[in-house]
Design an enzyme around this catalytic site. Structure first.
Site, PDB file in Angstrom:
ATOM      1  N   HIS B  92     -62.693  -7.156  -8.247  1.00 33.33           N
ATOM      2  CA  HIS B  92     -62.697  -8.620  -8.277  1.00 33.33           C
ATOM      3  C   HIS B  92     -62.760  -9.122  -9.721  1.00 33.33           C
ATOM      4  CE1 HIS B  92     -64.179 -12.752  -7.589  1.00 33.33           C
ATOM      5  NE2 HIS B  92     -65.198 -12.455  -8.383  1.00 33.33           N
ATOM      6  N   ASP B 122     -36.356 -21.405 -26.878  1.00 36.97           N
ATOM      7  CA  ASP B 122     -36.951 -20.321 -26.077  1.00 36.97           C
ATOM      8  C   ASP B 122     -38.036 -19.674 -26.921  1.00 36.97           C
ATOM      9  OD1 ASP B 122     -37.478 -18.053 -24.380  1.00 36.97           O
ATOM     10  OD2 ASP B 122     -35.523 -18.397 -23.468  1.00 36.97           O
ATOM     11  N   TRP B 162     -66.926  -4.373 -14.109  1.00 39.67           N
ATOM     12  CA  TRP B 162     -65.750  -4.566 -14.969  1.00 39.67           C
ATOM     13  C   TRP B 162     -66.046  -4.196 -16.411  1.00 39.67           C
ATOM     14  CZ3 TRP B 162     -64.329  -7.829 -19.108  1.00 39.67           C
ATOM     15  CH2 TRP B 162     -65.329  -8.666 -19.572  1.00 39.67           C
ATOM     16  N   SER B 192     -49.380  -5.336 -22.750  1.00 40.02           N
ATOM     17  CA  SER B 192     -48.644  -6.524 -22.340  1.00 40.02           C
ATOM     18  C   SER B 192     -49.135  -7.753 -23.089  1.00 40.02           C
ATOM     19  CB  SER B 192     -48.810  -6.704 -20.832  1.00 40.02           C
ATOM     20  OG  SER B 192     -48.673  -8.047 -20.473  1.00 40.02           O
ATOM     21  N   SER B 193     -50.459  -7.912 -23.171  1.00 40.51           N
ATOM     22  CA  SER B 193     -50.986  -9.099 -23.835  1.00 40.51           C
ATOM     23  C   SER B 193     -50.747  -9.071 -25.334  1.00 40.51           C
ATOM     24  CB  SER B 193     -52.487  -9.231 -23.582  1.00 40.51           C
ATOM     25  OG  SER B 193     -52.716  -9.537 -22.249  1.00 40.51           O
ATOM     26  N   HIS B 276     -66.637 -10.320 -25.451  1.00 40.01           N
ATOM     27  CA  HIS B 276     -67.009 -11.713 -25.647  1.00 40.01           C
ATOM     28  C   HIS B 276     -65.823 -12.572 -26.070  1.00 40.01           C
ATOM     29  CE1 HIS B 276     -69.504 -15.131 -25.662  1.00 40.01           C
ATOM     30  NE2 HIS B 276     -68.829 -15.493 -26.734  1.00 40.01           N
ATOM     31  N   GLU B 278     -62.956 -12.135 -25.257  1.00 42.38           N
ATOM     32  CA  GLU B 278     -62.149 -12.233 -24.047  1.00 42.38           C
ATOM     33  C   GLU B 278     -62.508 -13.477 -23.229  1.00 42.38           C
ATOM     34  OE1 GLU B 278     -59.600 -10.629 -22.878  1.00 42.38           O
ATOM     35  OE2 GLU B 278     -59.579 -11.438 -20.849  1.00 42.38           O
ATOM     36  N   TYR B 280     -63.420 -16.240 -24.365  1.00 43.78           N
ATOM     37  CA  TYR B 280     -62.782 -17.385 -25.019  1.00 43.78           C
ATOM     38  C   TYR B 280     -61.280 -17.338 -24.839  1.00 43.78           C
ATOM     39  CZ  TYR B 280     -67.296 -18.530 -26.653  1.00 43.78           C
ATOM     40  OH  TYR B 280     -68.608 -18.868 -26.658  1.00 43.78           O
ATOM     41  N   SER B 291     -57.284 -31.120 -22.977  1.00 42.24           N
ATOM     42  CA  SER B 291     -56.980 -32.115 -24.012  1.00 42.24           C
ATOM     43  C   SER B 291     -55.710 -32.879 -23.679  1.00 42.24           C
ATOM     44  CB  SER B 291     -56.825 -31.439 -25.372  1.00 42.24           C
ATOM     45  OG  SER B 291     -58.025 -30.808 -25.744  1.00 42.24           O
ATOM     46  N   HIS B 325     -74.927 -10.210 -27.879  1.00 39.34           N
ATOM     47  CA  HIS B 325     -75.817 -10.967 -26.987  1.00 39.34           C
ATOM     48  C   HIS B 325     -75.712 -10.453 -25.547  1.00 39.34           C
ATOM     49  CE1 HIS B 325     -72.399 -14.152 -26.626  1.00 39.34           C
ATOM     50  NE2 HIS B 325     -72.211 -13.160 -25.802  1.00 39.34           N
ATOM     51  N   HIS B 326     -74.777  -9.551 -25.290  1.00 39.87           N
ATOM     52  CA  HIS B 326     -74.727  -8.910 -23.968  1.00 39.87           C
ATOM     53  C   HIS B 326     -75.593  -7.664 -23.924  1.00 39.87           C
ATOM     54  CE1 HIS B 326     -71.398 -11.392 -22.505  1.00 39.87           C
ATOM     55  NE2 HIS B 326     -71.002 -11.378 -23.761  1.00 39.87           N
ATOM     56  N   THR B 351     -68.196 -26.300 -29.438  1.00 43.79           N
ATOM     57  CA  THR B 351     -67.969 -26.593 -28.023  1.00 43.79           C
ATOM     58  C   THR B 351     -68.402 -28.017 -27.711  1.00 43.79           C
ATOM     59  OG1 THR B 351     -68.514 -24.289 -27.632  1.00 43.79           O
ATOM     60  CG2 THR B 351     -68.271 -25.681 -25.710  1.00 43.79           C
ATOM     61  N   LYS B 354     -65.933 -30.529 -28.773  1.00 50.58           N
ATOM     62  CA  LYS B 354     -64.820 -30.687 -27.843  1.00 50.58           C
ATOM     63  C   LYS B 354     -65.216 -31.574 -26.666  1.00 50.58           C
ATOM     64  CE  LYS B 354     -61.522 -27.981 -27.511  1.00 50.58           C
ATOM     65  NZ  LYS B 354     -60.631 -28.395 -28.586  1.00 50.58           N
ATOM     66  N   ARG B 473     -78.004  -8.318  -9.905  1.00 49.18           N
ATOM     67  CA  ARG B 473     -76.608  -8.373  -9.477  1.00 49.18           C
ATOM     68  C   ARG B 473     -76.112  -6.965  -9.150  1.00 49.18           C
ATOM     69  NH1 ARG B 473     -73.383  -9.070 -15.252  1.00 49.18           N
ATOM     70  NH2 ARG B 473     -71.486  -8.838 -14.053  1.00 49.18           N
TER      71      ARG B 473
HETATM   72  C1  HEM Z   1     -64.537 -18.504  -5.022  1.00 46.17           C
HETATM   73  C2  HEM Z   1     -64.626 -17.908  -6.077  1.00 46.17           C
HETATM   74  C3  HEM Z   1     -65.496 -16.719  -6.397  1.00 46.17           C
HETATM   75  C4  HEM Z   1     -66.518 -16.133  -5.685  1.00 46.17           C
HETATM   76  C5  HEM Z   1     -67.075 -16.533  -4.344  1.00 46.17           C
HETATM   77  C6  HEM Z   1     -66.989 -15.040  -6.479  1.00 46.17           C
HETATM   78  C7  HEM Z   1     -68.007 -14.188  -6.094  1.00 46.17           C
HETATM   79  C8  HEM Z   1     -68.447 -13.121  -6.841  1.00 46.17           C
HETATM   80  C9  HEM Z   1     -69.419 -12.170  -6.422  1.00 46.17           C
HETATM   81  C10 HEM Z   1     -70.136 -12.180  -5.065  1.00 46.17           C
HETATM   82  C11 HEM Z   1     -69.583 -11.276  -7.426  1.00 46.17           C
HETATM   83  C12 HEM Z   1     -70.463 -10.043  -7.424  1.00 46.17           C
HETATM   84  C13 HEM Z   1     -71.859 -10.351  -7.726  1.00 46.17           C
HETATM   85  C14 HEM Z   1     -72.662  -9.086  -7.727  1.00 46.17           C
HETATM   86  O1  HEM Z   1     -72.973  -8.531  -6.660  1.00 46.17           O
HETATM   87  O2  HEM Z   1     -72.967  -8.660  -8.840  1.00 46.17           O
HETATM   88  C15 HEM Z   1     -68.715 -11.654  -8.493  1.00 46.17           C
HETATM   89  C16 HEM Z   1     -68.596 -10.997  -9.703  1.00 46.17           C
HETATM   90  C17 HEM Z   1     -67.743 -11.374 -10.720  1.00 46.17           C
HETATM   91  N1  HEM Z   1     -66.837 -12.423 -10.700  1.00 46.17           N
HETATM   92 FE1  HEM Z   1     -66.570 -13.711  -9.184  1.00 46.17          FE
HETATM   93  N2  HEM Z   1     -66.269 -14.979  -7.630  1.00 46.17           N
HETATM   94  C18 HEM Z   1     -65.345 -15.997  -7.614  1.00 46.17           C
HETATM   95  C19 HEM Z   1     -64.411 -16.301  -8.586  1.00 46.17           C
HETATM   96  C20 HEM Z   1     -64.318 -15.670  -9.809  1.00 46.17           C
HETATM   97  C21 HEM Z   1     -63.401 -16.024 -10.859  1.00 46.17           C
HETATM   98  C22 HEM Z   1     -62.368 -17.138 -10.768  1.00 46.17           C
HETATM   99  C23 HEM Z   1     -63.642 -15.191 -11.899  1.00 46.17           C
HETATM  100  C24 HEM Z   1     -62.966 -15.094 -13.265  1.00 46.17           C
HETATM  101  C25 HEM Z   1     -62.082 -15.832 -13.747  1.00 46.17           C
HETATM  102  C26 HEM Z   1     -64.696 -14.307 -11.511  1.00 46.17           C
HETATM  103  C27 HEM Z   1     -65.208 -13.320 -12.308  1.00 46.17           C
HETATM  104  C28 HEM Z   1     -66.178 -12.429 -11.918  1.00 46.17           C
HETATM  105  C29 HEM Z   1     -66.666 -11.366 -12.748  1.00 46.17           C
HETATM  106  C30 HEM Z   1     -66.215 -11.042 -14.182  1.00 46.17           C
HETATM  107  C31 HEM Z   1     -67.640 -10.706 -12.003  1.00 46.17           C
HETATM  108  C32 HEM Z   1     -68.485  -9.531 -12.463  1.00 46.17           C
HETATM  109  C33 HEM Z   1     -68.005  -8.262 -11.898  1.00 46.17           C
HETATM  110  C34 HEM Z   1     -68.965  -7.193 -12.281  1.00 46.17           C
HETATM  111  O3  HEM Z   1     -70.162  -7.303 -11.962  1.00 46.17           O
HETATM  112  O4  HEM Z   1     -68.524  -6.249 -12.941  1.00 46.17           O
HETATM  113  N3  HEM Z   1     -65.094 -14.618 -10.227  1.00 46.17           N
HETATM  114  N4  HEM Z   1     -68.014 -12.786  -8.112  1.00 46.17           N
HETATM  115 CU   LIG Z   2     -70.566 -13.103 -24.660  1.00 41.58          CU
END
Ligand code: HEM
Ligand SMILES: [Cu+2]
Lengths: 198, 553
Positions: B92, B122, B162, B192-193, B276, B278, B280, B291, B325-326, B351, B354, B473
């Protein structure tokens, strides 16, 4: 900013080449960070990295007396017993000391290990100076062999002038012996056969 | 192909060839948006699974899912289910960041509108652009495959989060090939990026229309420029970081293995040196979109244009020197903690500039609350919320308490899941008429907004309480004490799910009803170049380069 010349034919390539060079430099830097990181820790004692001074001890003894504790660990895959002769000593700064560790190979084959080490608290690393140590090289023990290995060290009196060391009364020197890897066996087949069938 | 590609800039291929071999920035932009939507939907379904599981204490659905998805043996299903939960959070996170937010915001909107906004026909390297896209597709495939191959002994997929910390990700934790797939996916996505970033920077430096100076560029272009530089700076470090992990796993090196003199903390430093910035990278293009939208619908130029542009530059610079800070809990020296706390808090200054400039832009403007504007205001609200908890977490003392807990999850979802997604929707509704030529339904768009706004707030606000209460978590289960707020949080998913369905319906509705949008549906506030073109723009725009005199903001 000058108005750009949108159709100059070579400028895009030049810019792209510069950017690729920049990205490559960052890639190289990320690998270079390995020796840099090590050199940085060795130079500053950062994160509890003890200093190494194989030459000699300082001449002038200091004022403070600190406790030094000894901690010994063995990684799971190394069949050794490993413990310090004494659990702790007290030591005046500037005074050189030798402490022995007792090691025994509990298995029927020759095994080899290498100790990783660190001191705690982290800021003490810069002042904990090793003159000689069994941890500087890989060690071998024959079947059921037992030995005593010395570590020679002193505490740099400079620690008395360091703000961060003022509250520190005890320093712990910790070792962990890891088995030195034999030329790597293929990992997946090995773990696949190890894993319990369930 | 080689013979036809030289003509690529001028012919107009159709059908499958048009998209497979596309070198047209608008087509590639569309492909990115579609890819991002797929990544986002899969990422959403994974989060739906997690929230369903977390609705009640105990382990209910994942063992069954593990049997269903991964063919786990029923006798092992409980453990396989726990593992699968962690695989879900990992995939996820990876999908949402690398395959939803980045493709849509940078690859999608960036490709579509950066060339148009600076008056270029282009991108600088159209074929490179195509390569970038297909590299990302391959990366996505690898990431998804990783869920179905062996990871931890007897388990499938990689469940270490992740951030991929060793020893979870090394042979100790995940001896199976799942992690190797993840690493290769990261390599491809990174490549790619990086190629994309080179393309954007070259385009912006070299292809601006006469009169379009750097200080006249629309803020969205500025945001992509800063983002591209960040990508170029930090992605190679990620590549190096995971390459060392790959060699540790497969070729017997010991970069991260203390047994061989390595250090697992080195991994964390390298990862967060990438990680970090990333965040941003994900949010800056959002800033750019907000904007444009705020200025368009307030019918005023953005307040403090130069301040806005250089605030982004300084966020980029500062964002690159705060990574540890992480890592407050790894035993850093007190002085290092002091530095990282302070430096992190300093980011609140640009920030804040902005946020206040957006508000000042609206102030005294004649605001029309069209859908994009509503999303933009929603963005300012949720992003400020996330920013505030960010300042709390910047404190080493507080973070040690909240580390790896739900307070952090709430924080980064307010900035990413809500912030970036709201900006993304603002951009989507703002540019949808331009990209498709059709007007969306205003009512449906607002329904989409309110459902998501209410939904995500119900989902994520209670997670602050859970975090303050000490819920960690990355666990499938929790003590009964946390049951109430978890239930509330999962309940919010009903609204989120509905909003996603409404969004799809918005698109279907727009293409069925075919309300023509015209060149500029937004009126006098829309001053950037894309609104001077017909909707949708011609396959090749600006055969005659536009000349820019006033400001292009
Ligand atoms: C409806 C939208 C979303 C829901 C309900 C949701 C829910 C969750 C849940 C339940 C977790 C795991 C928590 C845990 O057990 O530690 C999680 C982790 C995470 N989510 Fe989301 N999420 C959503 C959208 C997003 C979006 C849009 C992003 C990024 C743009 C995102 C980025 C992440 C990241 C980076 C993690 C951490 C994964 C990890 O622990 O390695 N999520 N999310
Ligand atoms: Cu950070």
């Amino acid at each position: 900013m000058n108005a750009p010349a949108p159709h100059s034919r070579h400028r895009p390539r030049l810019i792209a080449a510069a950017l690729i060079a920049g990205a490559t430099a960052m890639l190289v830097l990320s690998f270079a960070s390995v020796p840099l990181y090590r050199a940085f820790c060795a130079a500053t004692g950062f994160g509890g990295t003890p200093k190494i001074d194989a030459a000699a001890a300082p001449t002038d003894p200091g004022e403070r007396v600190l406790t030094v504790r000894f901690d010994a660990n063995v990684a799971r895959d190394l069949p050794w017993r490993f413990e310090p002769e004494v659990a702790k000593i007290s030591l005046r700064t500037g005074e050189t000391k030798t402490v022995y560790y007792k090691v025994a190979n509990l298995s029927d084959r020759e095994t080899s290990g290498q100790a990783a080490y660190n001191v705690a608290p982290g800021q003490a690393g810069a002042f904990f100076v090793k003159v000689a140590c069994f941890c500087f090289e890989e060690k071998r023990l024959g079947p059921h062999g037992a030995e005593e290995w010395p570590v020679v060290f002193y505490l740099d009196p400079a620690l008395e002038r360091e703000e961060g060391m003022r509250g520190v009364r005890e320093i712990t020197l910790s070792y962990t012996f890891f088995a030195t890897k034999d030329p790597a066996p293929s990992k997946t087949s090995e773990t696949a056969s190890e894993k319990p069938k369930g | 192909m080689a013979s036809s590609t030289t003509a690529g800039a001028h012919d107009h291929p159709r059908g499958l060839r048009r998209f497979l071999f596309s070198t047209n920035h608008k087509d590639i932009g569309t492909l990115y948006i579609i890819l991002g939507t797929i990544g986002g939907v899969v990422g959403f379904l994974l989060s739906l699974g997690m929230r369903l599981e977390l609705a009640y204490p105990g382990v209910q659905i994942f063992p069954g899912l593990a049997e269903l998805l991964q063919g786990a043996d029923p006798s092992m299903a409980l453990d396989a289910g726990k593992n699968l939960y962690n695989v879900f959070i990992t995939v996820h996170g990876v999908l949402m960041i690398f395959f939803m937010a980045m493709p849509i915001l940078i690859g999608g909107f960036g490709n579509w509108f950066v060339p148009i906004m600076i008056g270029a026909p282009d991108m600088a390297f159209p074929r490179l652009n195509n390569i970038s896209f297909w590299l990302l597709v391959s990366a996505l495939v690898l990431a998804v495959i990783s869920m179905f191959v062996e990871g931890a002994p007897g388990m499938r997929g990689f469940g270490g989060g992740w951030t991929f910390y060793p020893p979870l990700s090394s042979n100790t934790g995940t001896p199976g090939p799942a992690m190797d797939f993840v690493i290769l996916a990261l390599h491809l996505a990174g490549a790619s990026s990086i190629l994309g970033a080179i393309n954007f920077i070259t385009t912006i430096f070299n292809m601006r229309a006469p009169g379009m100076t750097l200080h006249r560029m629309p803020l969205f272009v500025w945001s992509i420029l800063v983002t591209a530089f960040l990508l170029l700076l930090v992605l190679p470090v990620l590549a190096g970081c995971v390459t060392m992990l790959l060699t540790d796993r497969n070729f017997g090196t010991m970069f991260y293995d203390p047994a061989g003199g390595g250090d697992p903390l080195l991994f964390q430093h390298l990862l967060w040196f990438f990680g970090h910035p990333e965040v941003y990278i994900v949010i800056l293009p959002g800033f750019g979109i907000i904007s444009q939208v705020v200025s368009t619908f307030s019918k005023k130029p953005v307040f403090g244009y130069l301040g806005m542009a250089y605030a982004m530059v300084s966020i980029g610079v500062l964002g690159s020197i705060v990574w540890a800070h992480h890592m407050y809990t790894v035993g850093m020296s007190l002085n290092a903690q002091r530095y990282f706390t302070l430096a992190t808090m300093v980011i609140a200054v640009p920030t804040g500039i902005k946020i206040f400039s957006w508000i000042a832009t609206m102030w005294g403007g004649s605001i029309s609350f069209r859908a994009p504007m509503v999303w933009a205001i929603g963005f300012i609200f949720v992003f400020t919320m996330g920013g505030i908890t960010g300042v709390v977490l910047a404190n080493a003392s507080a973070d040690k308490q909240f580390h790896e807990g739900y307070y952090v999850v709430a924080h980064f979802h307010y900035t990413l899941s809500l912030g970036a997604v709201f900006a993304l929707y603002a951009g989507f509704y703002y540019w949808f008429p331009k990209m498709s030529g059709y007007m969306y339904s205003e009512t449906l768009a607002k329904a989409n907004f309110w459902l998501l706004f209410i939904g995500v707030n119900i989902v994520f606000f209670p997670q602050h309480f859970l975090g303050l209460g000490g819920m960690p978590r990355r666990y499938i289960d929790y003590p009964d004490a946390y049951a109430l707020w978890n239930m509330v949080s999962s309940f919010g998913m009903i609204f989120v799910t509905l909003s996603l369905i409404v969004w799809f319906y918005v698109i279907i509705d727009a293409f069925m009803k075919k309300r023509l949008a015209g060149a500029n549906p937004w009126g006098v506030g829309a001053t950037t170049l894309e609104w001077t073109l017909p909707s949708p723009p011609p396959f090749h725009q600006f055969q005659v380069l536009p000349r820019i005199s006033g400001s292009g903001r």
